[in-house]
Scaffold this motif. Structure first.
Motif, PDB file in Angstrom:
ATOM      1  N   ILE A 174       0.533  -1.227  -0.269  1.00  0.00           N
ATOM      2  CA  ILE A 174      -0.142  -0.298  -0.311  1.00  0.00           C
ATOM      3  C   ILE A 174       0.828   1.161  -0.074  1.00  0.00           C
ATOM      4  N   PRO A 175       0.582   2.067  -0.864  1.00  0.00           N
ATOM      5  CA  PRO A 175       1.486   3.474  -0.822  1.00  0.00           C
ATOM      6  C   PRO A 175       1.089   4.162   0.402  1.00  0.00           C
ATOM      7  N   LYS A 176       2.317   4.873   0.411  1.00  0.00           N
ATOM      8  CA  LYS A 176       2.106   5.970   1.980  1.00  0.00           C
ATOM      9  C   LYS A 176       0.778   7.019   1.421  1.00  0.00           C
ATOM     10  N   ASN A 177       1.536   7.446  -0.237  1.00  0.00           N
ATOM     11  CA  ASN A 177       0.778   8.390  -0.395  1.00  0.00           C
ATOM     12  C   ASN A 177      -1.142   8.281  -0.345  1.00  0.00           C
ATOM     13  N   ARG A 178      -1.765   8.987  -0.038  1.00  0.00           N
ATOM     14  CA  ARG A 178      -3.200   8.330  -0.504  1.00  0.00           C
ATOM     15  C   ARG A 178      -3.734   8.896  -1.453  1.00  0.00           C
ATOM     16  N   ILE A 179      -3.455   9.450  -1.930  1.00  0.00           N
ATOM     17  CA  ILE A 179      -4.347   9.236  -4.034  1.00  0.00           C
ATOM     18  C   ILE A 179      -3.463   7.836  -4.625  1.00  0.00           C
ATOM     19  N   LEU A 180      -2.695   7.361  -4.284  1.00  0.00           N
ATOM     20  CA  LEU A 180      -1.822   6.097  -5.042  1.00  0.00           C
ATOM     21  C   LEU A 180      -2.893   5.205  -4.587  1.00  0.00           C
ATOM     22  N   ALA A 181      -3.029   5.249  -2.686  1.00  0.00           N
ATOM     23  CA  ALA A 181      -3.873   4.307  -1.454  1.00  0.00           C
ATOM     24  C   ALA A 181      -5.164   3.476  -2.700  1.00  0.00           C
ATOM     25  N   ILE A 182      -5.747   5.382  -2.967  1.00  0.00           N
ATOM     26  CA  ILE A 182      -6.720   5.013  -2.900  1.00  0.00           C
ATOM     27  C   ILE A 182      -7.043   4.252  -4.715  1.00  0.00           C
ATOM     28  N   LEU A 183      -5.955   4.824  -5.770  1.00  0.00           N
ATOM     29  CA  LEU A 183      -6.114   4.054  -6.638  1.00  0.00           C
ATOM     30  C   LEU A 183      -5.836   3.063  -7.187  1.00  0.00           C
ATOM     31  N   MET A 184      -4.775   2.484  -6.314  1.00  0.00           N
ATOM     32  CA  MET A 184      -3.968   1.433  -6.589  1.00  0.00           C
ATOM     33  C   MET A 184      -5.657   0.031  -5.452  1.00  0.00           C
ATOM     34  N   SER A 185      -5.942   1.196  -4.082  1.00  0.00           N
ATOM     35  CA  SER A 185      -7.007   0.238  -3.958  1.00  0.00           C
ATOM     36  C   SER A 185      -8.453  -0.308  -5.127  1.00  0.00           C
ATOM     37  N   CYS A 186      -8.573   0.536  -5.524  1.00  0.00           N
ATOM     38  CA  CYS A 186      -9.649   0.325  -6.263  1.00  0.00           C
ATOM     39  C   CYS A 186      -9.573  -0.670  -7.571  1.00  0.00           C
ATOM     40  N   PHE A 187      -8.144  -0.073  -8.310  1.00  0.00           N
ATOM     41  CA  PHE A 187      -7.627  -0.632  -9.587  1.00  0.00           C
ATOM     42  C   PHE A 187      -7.642  -2.455  -9.340  1.00  0.00           C
ATOM     43  N   ILE A 188      -6.564  -2.985  -7.743  1.00  0.00           N
ATOM     44  CA  ILE A 188      -6.695  -4.045  -8.202  1.00  0.00           C
ATOM     45  C   ILE A 188      -8.064  -4.413  -7.206  1.00  0.00           C
ATOM     46  N   GLY A 189      -8.816  -3.856  -6.801  1.00  0.00           N
ATOM     47  CA  GLY A 189     -10.229  -4.710  -6.123  1.00  0.00           C
ATOM     48  C   GLY A 189     -11.129  -5.077  -7.133  1.00  0.00           C
ATOM     49  N   ALA A 190     -10.319  -4.276  -8.665  1.00  0.00           N
ATOM     50  CA  ALA A 190     -11.380  -5.082  -9.877  1.00  0.00           C
ATOM     51  C   ALA A 190     -11.293  -6.118 -11.101  1.00  0.00           C
ATOM     52  N   LEU A 191      -9.842  -6.590  -9.691  1.00  0.00           N
ATOM     53  CA  LEU A 191      -9.401  -7.880 -10.100  1.00  0.00           C
ATOM     54  C   LEU A 191      -9.790  -9.129  -9.280  1.00  0.00           C
ATOM     55  N   PHE A 192     -10.467  -9.039  -8.753  1.00  0.00           N
ATOM     56  CA  PHE A 192     -11.212  -9.860  -7.777  1.00  0.00           C
ATOM     57  C   PHE A 192     -12.175 -10.159  -8.247  1.00  0.00           C
ATOM     58  N   PRO A 193     -12.684 -11.813  -8.139  1.00  0.00           N
ATOM     59  CA  PRO A 193     -14.210 -12.101  -8.737  1.00  0.00           C
ATOM     60  C   PRO A 193     -14.416 -12.862  -8.028  1.00  0.00           C
ATOM     61  N   ALA A 194     -15.300 -11.515  -7.109  1.00  0.00           N
ATOM     62  CA  ALA A 194     -16.061 -11.703  -5.864  1.00  0.00           C
ATOM     63  C   ALA A 194     -17.522 -10.878  -6.353  1.00  0.00           C
ATOM     64  N   CYS A 195     -18.664 -11.364  -5.208  1.00  0.00           N
ATOM     65  CA  CYS A 195     -19.394 -10.923  -5.434  1.00  0.00           C
ATOM     66  C   CYS A 195     -19.040  -9.762  -4.497  1.00  0.00           C
ATOM     67  N   GLU A 196     -20.611  -8.934  -3.995  1.00  0.00           N
ATOM     68  CA  GLU A 196     -20.536  -7.914  -3.455  1.00  0.00           C
ATOM     69  C   GLU A 196     -20.706  -8.795  -1.054  1.00  0.00           C
ATOM     70  N   CYS A 197     -21.033 -10.086  -1.333  1.00  0.00           N
ATOM     71  CA  CYS A 197     -21.118 -10.595  -0.131  1.00  0.00           C
ATOM     72  C   CYS A 197     -19.513 -11.182   0.321  1.00  0.00           C
ATOM     73  N   GLY A 198     -19.094 -11.671  -1.470  1.00  0.00           N
ATOM     74  CA  GLY A 198     -18.141 -12.384  -1.186  1.00  0.00           C
ATOM     75  C   GLY A 198     -16.739 -11.938  -0.926  1.00  0.00           C
ATOM     76  N   ILE A 199     -16.604 -10.117  -0.808  1.00  0.00           N
ATOM     77  CA  ILE A 199     -15.180  -9.710  -1.253  1.00  0.00           C
ATOM     78  C   ILE A 199     -15.496  -9.088   0.994  1.00  0.00           C
ATOM     79  N   VAL A 200     -16.822  -9.188   1.573  1.00  0.00           N
ATOM     80  CA  VAL A 200     -16.784  -8.786   2.483  1.00  0.00           C
ATOM     81  C   VAL A 200     -15.721  -9.447   3.223  1.00  0.00           C
ATOM     82  N   PRO A 201     -15.187 -10.724   3.702  1.00  0.00           N
ATOM     83  CA  PRO A 201     -14.748 -11.312   4.476  1.00  0.00           C
ATOM     84  C   PRO A 201     -12.691 -11.024   4.059  1.00  0.00           C
TER      85      PRO A 201
END
Length: 333
Positions: free
Chosen positions: A83-110
């Motif tokens: 996780i980048p220390k820069n908040r903006i980079l952390a936001i971008l990274m979390s959203c882009f990497i999250g898009a690669l997870f093949p999980a539904c809205e309940c499977g992503i919670v755990p």
């Protein structure tokens, strides 16, 4: 092993009861239903409830398996490097990497719970939570197929969903700085010793964590499934559709339907496509974007994992942002 079974006795009993209900109402319906008077609405409720569970369980299993892997094999040091220390980079990274997870809205919670407990900032966890079920490759492909190979709807869902997720994540990063988990000390029992275990022991620990995670979040999936089945059985959608005139009201109605129906994000496009000749594309996008971010069953699951104030604020931010962005971009859709 015996202690683990005793801890999860209530959940195991619940699963056994569900199996018995499934057997007597679906597999053995000729011998039971023929001798008993069961209202049709109850049978419909049962069918919808089981379909919600069957639809969601594979993705929940994937989610808890990933969560168990994160718990055993990913350390706080790994998270700090990722996780980048820069908040903006952390936001971008979390959203882009999250898009690669093949999980539904309940499977992503755990998965998100485990990441946050390992030190991922709560706003980055929200990025994973929003984009994972919404714009992963399986969802985009199913949208493309459901709308008759219409690339426009699939791309709009992906790009608008990503923009909305970035906005929501940025807002959450301003209001919440600390860990928002209900139990901040969640199962870190192996953190300091698993690195010294042989690989076979670590794999065993991973499966134990996955099982615990499954029974922990599974009961809330069942509660959410019961609520979703009740709404679909006893609340007429025709009443809602009748007041959905104009893009403003129709978008609000479709977002409300997405929340109440609690469809799996890998299949919701096929339901959304059935409204294609009734509502404008903006309203359909409201259904396709809002549902994977927030619905009835994942609300129950989030309330079990995160603090109530955080969940309520997140729900308001998601609702206002999705609706506001769609109203702004409507003239160009």
């Amino acid at each position: 092993m015996i202690n683990r079974i005793e801890r999860n006795l209530a959940e195991i009993t619940c699963v056994a009861v569900l199996f018995i209900v499934f057997y007597f109402t679906i597999i053995n319906d000729r011998t039971v239903i023929g001798n008993l008077f069961i209202p049709q609405s109850l049978l419909t409720f049962n069918t919808i409830f089981l379909s919600v569970l069957i639809e969601a369980l594979p993705f929940v299993l994937v989610g808890v398996f990933i969560a168990g892997t994160i718990q055993v094999f990913v350390t706080e040091e790994h998270i700090k490097k990722l996780i980048p220390k820069n908040r903006i980079l952390a936001i971008l990274m979390s959203c882009f990497i999250g898009a690669l997870f093949p999980a539904c809205e309940c499977g992503i919670v755990p998965i998100v719970r485990r990441l946050v407990s390992k030190g991922v900032p709560i706003f980055a966890g929200v990025g994973f939570l929003l984009t994972g079920p919404l714009i992963n490759p399986i969802v985009i492909f199913s949208t493309y197929v459901a709308f008759g190979q219409d690339l426009k709807i699939a791309l709009l869902r992906m790009f608008l969903g990503l923009i909305i997720a970035l906005i929501i994540t940025a807002i959450i990063s301003v209001f919440f700085k600390r860990n928002q988990l209900k139990r901040s000390s969640i199962t870190n029992e192996f953190n300091n010793i698993t690195n010294r275990f042989p690989l076979t022991m670590r794999i065993k620990a991973m499966f134990f964590h996955s099982v615990d995670e499954f029974f922990d979040v599974g009961k809330y999936l069942i509660i959410g499934g019961v609520l979703a089945a009740f709404v679909q059985t006893y609340i007429s959608t025709n009443v809602l559709l009748g007041i959905g005139e104009g893009v403003f009201y129709s978008t609000a109605i479709m977002m409300g339907l997405a929340y109440l129906l609690s469809l799996c994000s890998e299949a919701d496009a096929f339901i959304g496509a059935s409204f294609r000749h009734i509502f404008p594309e903006t309203s359909l996008l409201g259904f396709l974007i809002y549902g994977p971010m927030l619905d009835l069953k994942n609300t129950v699951m989030m309330m079990a994992v995160f603090r109530l104030r955080f969940v309520m604020v997140l729900m308001v931010v998601i609702t206002v942002t999705v609706f506001g962005v769609l109203m702004i971009v409507h003239p160009w859709i």
